[in-house]
Design a protein around this motif. Structure first.
Motif, PDB file in Angstrom:
ATOM      1  N   TYR A  54       0.683  -1.112   0.040  1.00 57.63           N
ATOM      2  CA  TYR A  54       0.008   0.041  -0.163  1.00 57.63           C
ATOM      3  C   TYR A  54       0.849   1.288   0.067  1.00 57.63           C
ATOM      4  O   TYR A  54       0.621   2.458  -0.282  1.00 57.63           O
ATOM      5  N   TRP A  55       2.076   1.052   0.406  1.00 56.28           N
ATOM      6  CA  TRP A  55       3.039   2.541   0.593  1.00 56.28           C
ATOM      7  C   TRP A  55       3.318   2.844  -0.962  1.00 56.28           C
ATOM      8  O   TRP A  55       3.692   3.831  -1.060  1.00 56.28           O
ATOM      9  N   CYS A  56       3.055   2.056  -1.971  1.00 57.48           N
ATOM     10  CA  CYS A  56       3.541   2.549  -3.189  1.00 57.48           C
ATOM     11  C   CYS A  56       2.486   2.367  -4.452  1.00 57.48           C
ATOM     12  O   CYS A  56       2.978   2.316  -5.768  1.00 57.48           O
ATOM     13  N   LYS A  87      -5.849   5.971   1.807  1.00 57.28           N
ATOM     14  CA  LYS A  87      -6.879   5.546   1.212  1.00 57.28           C
ATOM     15  C   LYS A  87      -6.647   3.989   0.814  1.00 57.28           C
ATOM     16  O   LYS A  87      -7.611   3.128   1.064  1.00 57.28           O
ATOM     17  N   GLY A  88      -5.505   3.450   0.398  1.00 49.76           N
ATOM     18  CA  GLY A  88      -5.333   2.088  -0.133  1.00 49.76           C
ATOM     19  C   GLY A  88      -5.184   1.571   1.443  1.00 49.76           C
ATOM     20  O   GLY A  88      -5.871   0.460   1.480  1.00 49.76           O
ATOM     21  N   TYR A 141       9.887  -4.324   5.778  1.00 49.10           N
ATOM     22  CA  TYR A 141       9.722  -4.320   4.475  1.00 49.10           C
ATOM     23  C   TYR A 141      10.516  -3.150   4.114  1.00 49.10           C
ATOM     24  O   TYR A 141      10.969  -2.323   4.945  1.00 49.10           O
ATOM     25  N   VAL A 142      10.616  -3.299   2.775  1.00 44.59           N
ATOM     26  CA  VAL A 142      11.527  -2.242   2.036  1.00 44.59           C
ATOM     27  C   VAL A 142      11.133  -2.051   0.473  1.00 44.59           C
ATOM     28  O   VAL A 142      10.684  -2.945   0.119  1.00 44.59           O
ATOM     29  N   LYS A 151      14.577   4.966  -0.671  1.00 46.93           N
ATOM     30  CA  LYS A 151      14.370   3.827  -0.112  1.00 46.93           C
ATOM     31  C   LYS A 151      13.655   4.084   1.166  1.00 46.93           C
ATOM     32  O   LYS A 151      13.953   4.847   1.890  1.00 46.93           O
ATOM     33  N   LEU A 152      12.477   3.065   1.304  1.00 41.79           N
ATOM     34  CA  LEU A 152      11.870   3.130   2.607  1.00 41.79           C
ATOM     35  C   LEU A 152      12.010   1.897   3.373  1.00 41.79           C
ATOM     36  O   LEU A 152      11.826   0.770   2.824  1.00 41.79           O
TER      37      LEU A 152
END
Ligand code: HCR
Length: 386
Positions: A54-56, A87-88, A141-142, A151-152
């Motif tokens: 969902y982060w991306c 939202k996601g 996660y990455v 990079k997250l």
């Protein structure tokens, strides 16, 4: 009698489930729930290891962070990307499955790999997820867009309690976004997570509202995001107010709106800010464990028959298959205990305190003052690096 949305045959078990969560605190994901509330999407199961995607789901907004050339523009780009993920993260199950559902509780060592391919020069973005703990469930996660220098890295866990007929979920964990601007150097942002309230339980149609605050801190700015539901700022559901403040000078920028729709700048500027009405882009799952094939610990392979059973309404075989996987995992843990070993993490190393969190949390008075972290070992599978 439980609400309309609960199939008649499952009303008794739904009422018992609600009673058990009312008197329960801890790892909610381990409770057995009636089948109608279990989660399965069109072609694959939904375990919590899929949620970091969902982060991306708006990869162009993630990539756009790299285009900012001033601290203010970068802080606004980070906020815009973050707001556009909510939202996601918190309403997509309602949209695709009619209400919030109970995700599958991941097995220790469960994996998920995915990719958003390059399009219009935004660069390829890769996703890697590993379940690093089962009790309590912790997902690390990455997400990386190498060509843009973004990079997250984060981890996510939850503490749940029951209050006034709702489930309250305190999110534990945080993420750190590292940006390597084209001009050189490195900027890091700490991203903390909002609190959730799950309402609508009695009626059998749970939905999420966000509450309290979350923060984005780094790159010369702090951002305090305040969440309210119906009956607060505007009487509308899913409302937020984000205040972006420079650390070393004055001049706040305020953004207000609804996180599942759109927002505008209401102070320190003007104009529309985020808008999530356009369709999002789901991640493409990539088999990676067995040289391009999905291995047995990859989530969509591990849960495939549970998911099939749920989708096809064959709850007996779904539950037998779920029990088979859980028993296999229990046996694995027993064997490890007997041989004095533990399941080795594949991509992360735990660290008791995160120096980046400590350095940045203090700028916005975020508590706790420190949190543990999972350090990514930079060992991307070759299938994601071709
Ligand atoms: C609380 C929740 C599990 C955790 C889910 C999290 C917090 C996971 C991290 C994501 O980034 C965001 C996210 C979104 C989900 O909404 C949240 C789940 C909602 C329900 C689920 C409970 C464990 C299940 C409760 C059972 C109910 C629906 C009857």
């Amino acid at each position: 009698q439980a609400g309309e949305a609960v199939p008649v045959a499952q009303r008794g078990s739904w009422t018992s489930f609600l009673k058990s969560i009312a008197s329960f605190s801890g790892d909610l994901s381990s409770l057995t729930a009636p089948p109608f509330i279990l989660s399965a999407r069109a072609n694959f199961p939904v375990s919590l290891t899929e949620f970091p995607a969902y982060w991306c789901e708006r990869p162009e907004l993630f990539a756009a962070i790299a285009d900012a050339t001033t601290e203010e523009a970068r802080a606004l780009a980070v906020l815009k990307w973050f707001m556009s993920t909510l939202k996601g993260q918190y309403t997509s199950r309602n949209e695709s499955m009619g209400s919030e559902k109970k995700p599958l509780n991941p097995a220790l060592g469960e994996l998920f790999y995915g990719v958003w391919p390059d399009k219009n020069g935004r660069g390829q973005t890769d996703l890697l997820v590993e379940q690093v703990s089962h009790h309590p469930p912790i997902t690390a996660y990455v997400i990386e867009n190498r060509s843009k220098g973004l990079k997250l890295v984060g981890h996510s866990a939850q503490k749940t309690s029951f209050s006034g007929g709702s489930i309250i979920v305190k999110q534990i964990g945080h993420a750190v976004l590292t940006v390597k601007p084209a001009a050189g150097g490195e900027v890091q942002y700490l991203v903390t997570l909002p609190r959730l309230r799950i309402d609508g339980l009695w009626y059998g149609s749970p939905y999420i509202e966000l509450s309290d605050h979350s923060y984005i801190v780094g790159g010369g700015y702090t951002c305090n995001i305040e969440y309210k539901g119906k009956g607060y700022f505007s009487g509308k559901a899913h409302t937020f107010k984000a205040t972006l403040s420079p650390v070393h000078s004055s001049g706040d920028i305020v953004v207000e709106g609804t996180w599942h729709q759109n927002s505008k700048i209401t102070h320190g500027g003007s104009g529309s800010f985020h808008d999530v009405s356009a369709p999002k882009e789901e991640v493409t799952a990539v088999g990676a464990e067995a040289g391009g094939e999905m291995g047995g610990m990859e989530t969509r392979k591990l849960w495939q028959f549970v998911s099939k059973g749920i989708r096809e309404g064959d709850f007996d075989s779904a539950s037998k298959e779920k029990t088979r996987i859980e028993n296999e995992m229990r046996q694995r843990r027993k064997d490890e205990a007997a041989s004095g070993t533990t399941w080795p993490m594949k991509h992360f190393k735990p660290l008791g305190s995160d120096p980046v969190y400590e350095k940045l949390a203090v700028l916005a008075d975020i508590t706790p003052e420190t949190e543990d972290t999972y350090v990514f070992q930079d060992n991307w599978p070759a299938t994601l690096r071709s």
